[in-house]
Write an enzyme that holds these catalytic residues in place. Structure first.
Site, PDB file in Angstrom:
ATOM      1  N   LEU A 379      -5.830  -5.618  -3.842  1.00  0.00           N
ATOM      2  CA  LEU A 379      -6.166  -4.748  -2.721  1.00  0.00           C
ATOM      3  C   LEU A 379      -4.871  -4.349  -2.027  1.00  0.00           C
ATOM      4  CD1 LEU A 379      -9.232  -6.577  -1.098  1.00  0.00           C
ATOM      5  CD2 LEU A 379      -9.281  -4.589  -2.609  1.00  0.00           C
ATOM      6  N   ASP A 380      -4.822  -3.121  -1.495  1.00  0.00           N
ATOM      7  CA  ASP A 380      -3.650  -2.690  -0.744  1.00  0.00           C
ATOM      8  C   ASP A 380      -3.390  -3.636   0.423  1.00  0.00           C
ATOM      9  OD1 ASP A 380      -3.505  -0.505  -2.398  1.00  0.00           O
ATOM     10  OD2 ASP A 380      -4.500   0.860  -0.998  1.00  0.00           O
ATOM     11  N   LEU A 381      -2.153  -3.662   0.863  1.00  0.00           N
ATOM     12  CA  LEU A 381      -1.779  -4.483   2.019  1.00  0.00           C
ATOM     13  C   LEU A 381      -2.719  -4.258   3.196  1.00  0.00           C
ATOM     14  CD1 LEU A 381       0.473  -6.192   3.604  1.00  0.00           C
ATOM     15  CD2 LEU A 381       1.339  -3.940   4.291  1.00  0.00           C
ATOM     16  N   THR A 383      -5.766  -3.022   3.220  1.00  0.00           N
ATOM     17  CA  THR A 383      -7.194  -3.131   2.925  1.00  0.00           C
ATOM     18  C   THR A 383      -7.614  -4.596   2.999  1.00  0.00           C
ATOM     19  OG1 THR A 383      -7.067  -1.227   1.448  1.00  0.00           O
ATOM     20  CG2 THR A 383      -8.997  -2.632   1.248  1.00  0.00           C
ATOM     21  N   ARG A 480      -8.596   6.167  -0.619  1.00  0.00           N
ATOM     22  CA  ARG A 480      -7.880   6.799   0.482  1.00  0.00           C
ATOM     23  C   ARG A 480      -7.613   8.276   0.184  1.00  0.00           C
ATOM     24  NH1 ARG A 480      -3.268   2.245   1.437  1.00  0.00           N
ATOM     25  NH2 ARG A 480      -2.664   3.631   3.166  1.00  0.00           N
TER      26      ARG A 480
END
Length: 532
Positions: A379-381, A383, A480
């Protein structure tokens, strides 16, 4: 991250002017709306000779067809030199374009294409009909040969004559195919060369236009002389030694601002560039958001412009302190772990030595003797939500296969910064990295990787929309980008610093995760409600 506070205030003042509806006398802000309307703007805070601060403003390239707009710095090129080149270039290139257009829409070329296309269609239809007819005859001959060979009361002479007759039929079919092929080749030689010659003429006209255009572009680039902060001047083309400068080089807002400041004895203090108007077709630009200078046009140009000027060191990304001292474990057994990752914690360590804290780092501290742990996905930082990690290589491989074959069900919840009109849908916009602005991703129908997102509205509240996402592919920043793009939901996720506007957090959460447990064979499902 983002621009210096002085540049931000100057940019916000310009944005307020743009929001009022008038850019300059006779130029309304609505010229920036529509498919080709959006544009990069820039502001440069400068220190004047008397020590006072001032602000310069610029736009990229032309604005509403004008190089010069009151209140904005002028272009960099030599006006007199350009005036000698541009009118001739426009007339010449337009004439070549008109010639190519006239031939591409001519009755002669249209008729040649139609006649040859019709010939090819007839040839394909006749070829298939002939093939089927010959195949049917071949099968009949095969049956008759079998009957002849299996009929005991026939004399050898009668059998031989009958078999010879079948062979003659086979030779007749082959002769018919040769005659048909010869007839088709004759028809092909009558039409195909004429069409090929006409198509070559069209390609030659296009090639001539491109060659002439490149020649004029070199002349236009030679009207730019770039002066650095230390006072050294070089031709624009000398700054791109390995290739011709890209179209628009020297016309970006940042280059205009710095060139004007150096030419007028002004000391640059802080620079910021932002997008205003309709986003480009590739997405990746939101009205009012700040963006760095592009790499292809400004990469070689800005370093030279800034030579001799004291420049602040690039700001290095440092994540905020980890939001929780311990991982939030939702499920754990001998094979895998389900983590509820908080917003602000990396999934895996970064390349920089300062970016070591992550989900993976903490898991390995928790299981120091396991052959894993290994994250199955990330997961993105920014998220938050559910992550699955395997505690051994076999479990990791089995789970990765499920992700690869799209056997894993994932549901994300997001808060969209704007109204979403429809109630549900599917977004299919291919995505690739923005080479000028990593790690931002853009939509690219030609070079992008397929990306599919199903979505549904969960609620609407105070101008924002709560949406559930079901990603069917796993591209970087997929949700996104699909949210922010005009052909997606048309509005960014709240708090998205890359595709929208920063907030206290990114309002995107991986809420549910379902897959087949590799060890038990049972389907398992996990849920952690969004914290917003």
């Amino acid at each position: 991250m983002g621009p210096h506070a002085l540049a931000r205030r100057a940019a916000e003042a310009l944005q307020a002017t743009l929001r009022e509806g008038v850019i300059a006398p006779g130029i309304p802000s609505r010229v920036l709306e529509g498919p080709d309307g959006g544009k990069m703007f820039g502001v440069l805070v400068v220190r004047q000779e008397d020590g006072r601060l001032g602000v310069l403003r610029a736009f990229s390239a032309l604005l509403a067809g004008h190089w010069d707009v009151p209140g904005f710095v002028p272009p960099v090129f030599d006006r007199e030199a350009r005036a000698r080149v541009e009118p001739v270039a426009e007339v010449t290139v337009k004439a070549l374009r008109d010639r190519a257009e006239a031939w591409s829409t001519s009755e002669e070329l249209r008729r040649l294409r139609e006649d040859d296309d019709a010939r090819q269609a007839r040839e394909a239809t006749e070829r298939e009909a002939l093939r089927q007819r010959h195949e049917a005859r071949r099968q009949q001959r095969h049956l008759r040969r079998a009957q002849l060979l299996n009929t005991p009361n026939l004399t050898e002479t009668t059998r031989a004559e009958a078999l010879h007759a079948l062979d003659q039929e086979s030779r007749g079919d082959k002769a018919e195919r040769r005659r048909w092929d010869a007839a088709q080749e004759a028809a092909r030689q009558e039409l195909a060369p004429r069409r090929a010659k006409a198509e070559r003429r069209l390609r030659a006209l296009d090639r001539l236009r491109r060659i002439v255009s490149r020649g004029f572009m070199k002349q236009l680039h030679d009207t730019y002389a770039i002066t650095s902060a230390r006072g050294e001047t070089r031709p624009l083309r000398a700054l791109y030694p390995h290739a011709e400068p890209p179209s628009g080089a020297g016309d970006c807002a940042g280059a205009k601002l710095l060139a004007y400041a150096f030419a007028h004895g002004l000391q640059p203090v802080a620079l910021a560039e932002f997008w205003w108007g309709t986003p480009p077709a590739s997405g990746g630009r939101i009205q009012g958001a700040f963006y760095p200078a592009c790499r292809d046009k400004c990469g070689p140009l800005l370093p030279f412009l800034l030579e001799g000027l004291e420049v602040s060191a690039p700001r290095v990304f440092v994540p905020p302190p980890a939001p929780t001292p311990d991982l939030s474990i939702l499920f754990e057994d001998a094979w895998l772990v389900i983590i509820d990752k908080p917003c602000g914690l990396l999934s895996v360590p970064g390349r920089d030595a300062a970016l070591t804290d992550s989900v993976l780092t903490r898991l390995r501290a928790r299981h120091p003797h396991a052959t894993g742990p290994l994250l199955v996905h990330r997961l993105d930082l920014d998220t938050s939500g559910l992550l699955v990690a395997a505690l051994d290589a076999r479990t990791h491989s089995a789970l990765q296969r499920q992700f690869l074959h799209r056997d894993v069900d994932k549901r994300y919840v997001a808060l969209i910064d704007g109204p979403v009109q429809a109630d549900k849908g599917t977004i299919t916009l291919p995505i690739r990295v923005d080479l000028d602005d990593r790690p931002r991703q853009i939509v690219d129908p030609v070079h992008g990787k397929p990306a599919v997102t199903e979505w549904e509205v969960l609620g609407r509240e105070a101008g924002r929309t709560r949406v559930a996402f079901h990603p069917r592919t796993g591209r970087t920043h997929q949700l996104r980008v699909h949210a922010a793009h005009p052909l997606g939901l048309g509005a960014p996720i709240v708090g998205d610093p890359l595709y929208g506007h920063a907030d206290r957090r990114l309002f995107l959460h991986a809420e549910t995760l379902s897959f087949v447990h590799p060890a038990t064979g049972q389907r398992v499902a996990f849920t952690r409600a969004a914290p917003f």
